[in-house]
Each structure stands twice: as C-alpha cells, then as structure tokens.
Scaffold this motif. Structure first.
Motif, short mmCIF file in Angstrom:
data_model
loop_
_atom_site.label_atom_id
_atom_site.label_comp_id
_atom_site.label_asym_id
_atom_site.label_seq_id
_atom_site.Cartn_x
_atom_site.Cartn_y
_atom_site.Cartn_z
N GLN B 258 9.53 21.69 16.09
CA GLN B 258 9.86 20.92 17.29
C GLN B 258 9.93 19.43 17.00
O GLN B 258 10.63 18.69 17.67
CB GLN B 258 8.81 21.16 18.38
N GLU B 259 9.15 18.98 16.00
CA GLU B 259 9.07 17.55 15.75
C GLU B 259 9.88 17.13 14.53
O GLU B 259 10.42 16.03 14.48
CB GLU B 259 7.60 17.16 15.53
N LEU B 260 9.95 18.00 13.53
CA LEU B 260 10.45 17.56 12.23
C LEU B 260 11.60 18.42 11.70
O LEU B 260 11.83 18.44 10.50
CB LEU B 260 9.31 17.62 11.21
N VAL B 261 12.30 19.16 12.56
CA VAL B 261 13.32 20.11 12.13
C VAL B 261 12.64 21.19 11.27
O VAL B 261 12.12 22.15 11.81
CB VAL B 261 14.46 19.44 11.37
N GLY B 262 12.59 21.00 9.95
CA GLY B 262 11.88 21.98 9.12
C GLY B 262 10.91 21.30 8.18
O GLY B 262 10.53 21.86 7.17
N GLY B 263 10.55 20.05 8.49
CA GLY B 263 9.65 19.33 7.60
C GLY B 263 10.26 19.13 6.23
O GLY B 263 11.47 18.93 6.11
N PHE B 264 9.44 19.22 5.20
CA PHE B 264 9.92 18.93 3.85
C PHE B 264 10.95 19.95 3.38
O PHE B 264 11.65 19.73 2.41
CB PHE B 264 8.74 18.87 2.87
N LEU B 265 11.07 21.09 4.09
CA LEU B 265 11.99 22.14 3.66
C LEU B 265 13.40 21.96 4.22
O LEU B 265 14.29 22.72 3.85
CB LEU B 265 11.47 23.50 4.13
N THR B 266 13.59 20.96 5.11
CA THR B 266 14.84 20.87 5.86
C THR B 266 16.08 20.97 4.97
O THR B 266 17.01 21.71 5.28
CB THR B 266 14.88 19.55 6.64
N GLU B 267 16.10 20.24 3.86
CA GLU B 267 17.31 20.17 3.05
C GLU B 267 17.39 21.26 2.00
O GLU B 267 18.33 21.32 1.22
CB GLU B 267 17.41 18.80 2.37
N TYR B 268 16.39 22.11 1.92
CA TYR B 268 16.38 23.12 0.86
C TYR B 268 17.06 24.40 1.31
O TYR B 268 16.91 24.83 2.46
CB TYR B 268 14.95 23.41 0.42
#
Lengths: 180, 425
Positions: B258-268
C-alpha cells in the motif's frame, strides 16, 4: 595450501582496498570495503582467532558499513564524483602520509612480535572466547568500561549537536513521523 | 589443509582422523544434501503457507498442480525461471545483478550451523548430521543475518527508483533496530549453556546425570532442561525479533504494497525476483530451525525403545524426525501469524523495538545472569535447600527486573507527550 589461501585472500583484501580508493561512486567504495573487511576476517580465521573473525564480520562488515551505506543513500551523495580535489595541498599531504605509513609497516614487520605463528590459546579452548572475555572483564575492565562510556557520550553528543544546528526541518520531520 | 581445517572445525569428530578423500566426499555430499533439503523445505513451506492461509480464510488454495496442489510452487518457480528479466534504465546494473545472490548465499550459510540430527557413522567415519559445528556457532548466524541485509539494501538502491530505495532504507533501519533485541535474547541462552557451538547448546539441553551424548534422549525429565523452560522470556523475544529480522509479517514493512508498491522488489522480475523470495523463505526456515536448536532441544526426543539404541533407525531417523516435527510446529506458528496479525505502522515498529523489546531483553539477561551466578557459586541461604535458594533468587531477580521495567515504562514518553518534548531545545 595455506600459502595459496593466504595469497588468494591477500589479493581480495588488497583489491578491495584499491577499489575503495579508486572507485568514483561512494556506494562501490563501501562495497569494496566490505570485501576487504571480510578478507581480514578470513586472515583472522587462518590465525585461529575465530572470535575476532566473527566480530569482524558482525561489527565491521555488516553493522558499520551498513551505516555508511545508510548515510550515503540518505544524503544522496551516491553519484559518480571526479577525483579532482579543489584543495591544492590535500593530495601532496596525503601522499606524504601514505609513504610514511608504508615505511612504518615495513619497519614494524621486521620486529619479532610479528612472527605469523598461530594463537596458542585457540588450540586449548576451541574458539578464544574464554580468554578474550577474561581479559576484557578482569585485567582490562576499566579501560573497557571507560571506552564504552566514551562511545555513549559521543553518540549523545552527536544527537545534541545535530538537533542544535538543525532547528528547522529535521525536527519537524521526526515529529511528523513519530506522532502520526 | 588439515591444519587449517582443524582450527575452526575441530569439534566435528569427522576431522579428528585427518582429511582423506572419504572425508572430503562426505563433506561435499553433506553440503549438497543440506542445500537440497533447504530448497525442498522452501518449496514445501510456500505450499503449506498457501494451503493453511487458504483454510483459515475459507478458500481452497492451490489445488491443480500435483496432488493437493503440492507442485504449485515448483510450477511458479519454473514459470519465473523462463520469464524475461528486465533491468531498469536508471539501474546500477552490476549491483542490480549481484544483489539477489547477496541475499541468497548468507541465507544458506546461516542454515549450515543447524544440528539436524544425531551422531552417525558413514563409511567408518563418525560424524554429525549437521553441515558444520563451528566453535563460534551462533555468531555465524548473527554475521550472516547482518551480511544478508546487503542484498535487500543494494537491491533497493541499485534499482534507481524511489520506492525500492525507501523500502531498502526501511529494511536496514528495521534490521539494525531488532538486531539488538535478537542478540540479547540469544545471549540469555548462551549464559545458560556456556558455549557458542550449536551442537553443544543442544547437548546441554538433553544433559542428564553426567552423560553428554549427541542429541540422545534421556527421558522426559530432560524436558525441564530445554531452554524454553529455563529462559521463556528470551524465547518470546527471540521469536518476535526473528520475525522482524526476516521481514516476515507483521513486520514486512519492507515490501508494504500500500505504501511502497513492492518495496525493494519493485523492479525485479523473473528468476532474480524468485531468488529474493527463496532467500526470504530460507531465512524464515533458518530462524525457526535456530529457535528449535536454542530453545526446544534441537533433534532430541524419545527414541524407539524396542530397537537398538545405536541402530540406524534411532541414530538416523528418530532425531531428524523430532527436529522436523518441532520445526513444522514453529513454521505453522509463522503461517498463523502471517494470516492473522495486521502489519505494524513504521513508528509502531520503531517504538516497539527500541522502547519495549530491548529493555525487556536487557532486564531478562540480567535475571538470567543472576540465576547463573547463584547456581555457579552454589549460593545457599535457605537451610541447605539449594533448589529453594535458586527459586528465591529467581523470584527476587524477576521482581526487581519487573520494577525497573515498570519505572522505565513510566519514564518513556508517548504520543502527545512526545510532541511537547520535541520543543526542549
């Protein structure tokens, strides 16, 4: 076998050290520093100083460098920088001090305390935790405790200084974060 | 080579007779088996997790791939493996490629210190059913959980995008915060056991009548030796901070959708994404296994009395069975928590860690130390009844610690009080 491992690890340590100095991006520098620190931990292992090796990885290779990275990322200085230094005197002084350090290391290497023999205590106790703990909490109790007080004082001092100078934005930010 | 290995690995009887090809082969096979076991556990755990959560939410869950959908995770893995991998333009490419492995490798190394079974004989060599038993044992776990942070942190930074960066900064703050309580709860166990080696910690918990054997069972009375009985509060602190260390819900702010899209995984994408998830679930399994080792007696449990005590069933299968049973119990607990506890807010996470958990861990450490000293120095002031003396000391230390904790809690400002304190300078 040990000689081979020594040279492999030495190559990692030195490569990491050069990487720290030469890479233009501070994040890469921090990563090379991790390689160097873990290499030094491997040296400790070869000398049967297992506790030191573990502490080296836990404290330096993880906690300290993670804090470095934290600051680098938060301050946004993680972009490539040139190696041109605006201060004219800094480079010659650095070179002079570096040469002095090399001379010092070479001179000290000849002394008989740098024998390269392994820890005798480790053979008796497995990991030299007993002897380190005994030394820390009996013989060197006062230096140990005073050093830790010094560290706490340094941390508190850093917080106080940071809050004094930054009356504006940072304080507002923390309040918004904590009370929301 | 033998001199080098004798240092860190002296405890395992495998290396006492020197290193030959058989020993080398045993070590290689052990490594492969443990790695395969961990991979299979992850496959099973993800299926188990989805099935149990589905059951708790009145759904069916995965049911198409294989019997009961047990091959679902494998199918997902294969799908991710063949997917196209994208790298953002703004990414720091070498680090972006490196980050998943920086998360995976420490996750595997941390598991290597877990004692899975008892003592067995393979081709004339006596060895432990455990990859390595280093004298610094549990410190390896601490070191690896610290190094594993680089994977998450660098993944977020190298993505060159803002939500992953925020996610990774959160992750590092969270891990550093809970590392303290985590270490302190382990220290309480170390004070009781007097050793860092994981196998020696297990042996200490099944110790009975002066016989120290590798994960052998000495009757139901040894249940009281389990560290969950001796230091129950450390067990609770360990579980909470281990859940926070592994970014497991309710502490999964690192990838809060809800806050960070997918956090550190977003671009992976693709296999790199899968490797991050593999590492994360490996960490959950490792932490549960370490909890079994530290607090629940590891592979100790009653053997099959009608079979030979050192026969292959009692030496090989029974300890591994007990280890797996305890592990499964804890893993079910993690799934239950995942299904039922809502995610914490960031300030709640920090407040909880710094203001409550660390203080509690410190005070419990002091109580444990007092009990240990009373035991070691053979304190005795209740008419020769040492058991009663220890009990009195425990109660006194506990009450003292509770008082200190109460005073601390009264002193800690919260909510609106905090806002007024911010004005102090």
């Amino acid at each position: 076998m040990i000689a081979v491992m020594f040279f492999v690890v030495a190559a990692i340590v030195l490569g990491g050290a050069f990487g720290v100095v030469l890479s233009p991006n501070p994040v890469y520098s921090a990563l090379f520093l991790v390689a160097t620190l873990i290499g030094v931990a491997a040296f400790f292992l070869m000398q049967s100083a297992q506790l030191l090796a573990a502490v080296q990885v836990i404290v330096y290779a993880s906690a300290v460098v993670v804090l470095f990275l934290f600051v680098i990322m938060l301050l946004g200085v993680d972009r490539r920088e040139g190696l041109n230094d605006p201060r004219p005197l800094q480079r010659p002084v650095a070179i002079a001090l570096g040469v002095l350090l090399v001379i010092e290391v070479v001179a000290l290497a000849g002394h008989n305390w740098a024998t390269g023999t392994k820890s005798q205590v480790a053979k008796l106790h497995g990991a030299n935790i007993d002897s380190v703990a005994r030394a820390l909490f009996t013989t060197y109790l006062w230096p140990f405790e005073i050093t830790s007080i010094l560290f706490v004082a340094a941390v508190v001092g850093a917080v106080v200084l940071a809050r004094r100078s930054g009356r504006g934005a940072p304080v507002e930010d923390t309040r918004a974060e904590v009370t929301s | 080579m033998s001199a080098l290995l004798r240092g860190p690995l002296a405890v395992d009887p495998l290396f006492l007779g020197g290193i030959d090809w058989t020993v080398f082969l045993i070590v290689v096979v052990k490594t492969i088996v443990v790695f395969a076991l961990l991979l299979l556990s992850v496959l099973f755990y993800i299926w188990f997790l989805r099935k149990v959560i589905a059951d708790m939410q009145n759904r069916v869950g995965p049911n198409n791939a294989g019997k009961f959908g047990i091959l679902q995770t494998l199918a997902d893995g294969i799908k991710l493996f063949f997917k196209e991998q994208s790298i953002p333009d703004g990414a720091e490419k070498p680090i972006f490629r490196l980050a998943p492995y920086l998360a995976l490798i420490p996750a595997f190394i941390a598991f290597s210190i877990v004692p899975i079974g008892g003592v067995v004989t393979v081709a004339g060599h006596v060895t432990y059913v455990q990859l390595v038993d280093v004298p610094i044992g549990i410190l390896v776990l601490l070191a690896m959980s610290g190094v594993g942070l680089y994977g998450v942190m660098l993944a977020g930074w190298s993505s060159g995008s803002k939500y992953p960066l925020l996610g990774s900064v959160r992750a590092s703050a969270q891990l550093l915060s809970y590392e303290a309580a985590f270490g302190l709860s382990i220290l309480a166990v170390l004070i009781q056991s007097g050793t860092l080696s994981t196998r020696a910690i297990v042996q200490h918990q099944v110790w009975s009548g002066g016989v120290v054997a590798g994960a052998q069972w000495h009757g139901w009375s040894t249940l009281g030796q389990w560290f969950i009985v001796a230091t129950p509060i450390a067990f609770v602190i360990f579980l909470v901070s281990a859940i926070a260390e592994t970014n497991h819900p309710p502490f999964d702010l690192v990838e809060a959708e809800q806050e960070l899209v997918g956090g550190f995984l977003t671009e992976y994408t693709g296999i790199r994404f899968a490797i991050f998830f593999l590492a994360e679930f490996m960490n959950v399994i490792t932490m549960s296994a370490i909890a079994v080792t530290l607090f629940l007696g590891g592979p100790a449990g009653p053997g099959l009395g009608f079979l030979a005590r050192n026969g292959w069933v009692n030496a090989w299968i029974v300890p591994v069975f007990w280890f797996m049973a305890k592990l499964l119990l804890l893993l079910f607990g993690t799934v239950w928590i995942r299904a039922s506890v809502p995610r914490l807010r960031y300030d709640q996470l920090m407040n909880f860690g710094w203001k409550y958990l660390i203080e509690l861990a410190f005070l419990w450490l002091m109580v444990t130390a007092v009990i240990r000293v009373a035991d070691d120095q053979q304190w005795d002031f209740v008419n020769g009844n040492r058991g009663l003396t220890i009990f009195v000391v425990t109660v006194a230390a506990g009450v003292g610690a509770a008082l200190v904790y109460g005073v601390l809690m009264l002193c800690i400002p919260r909510g609106d009080e905090l806002a007024s304190i911010e004005e102090w300078d």
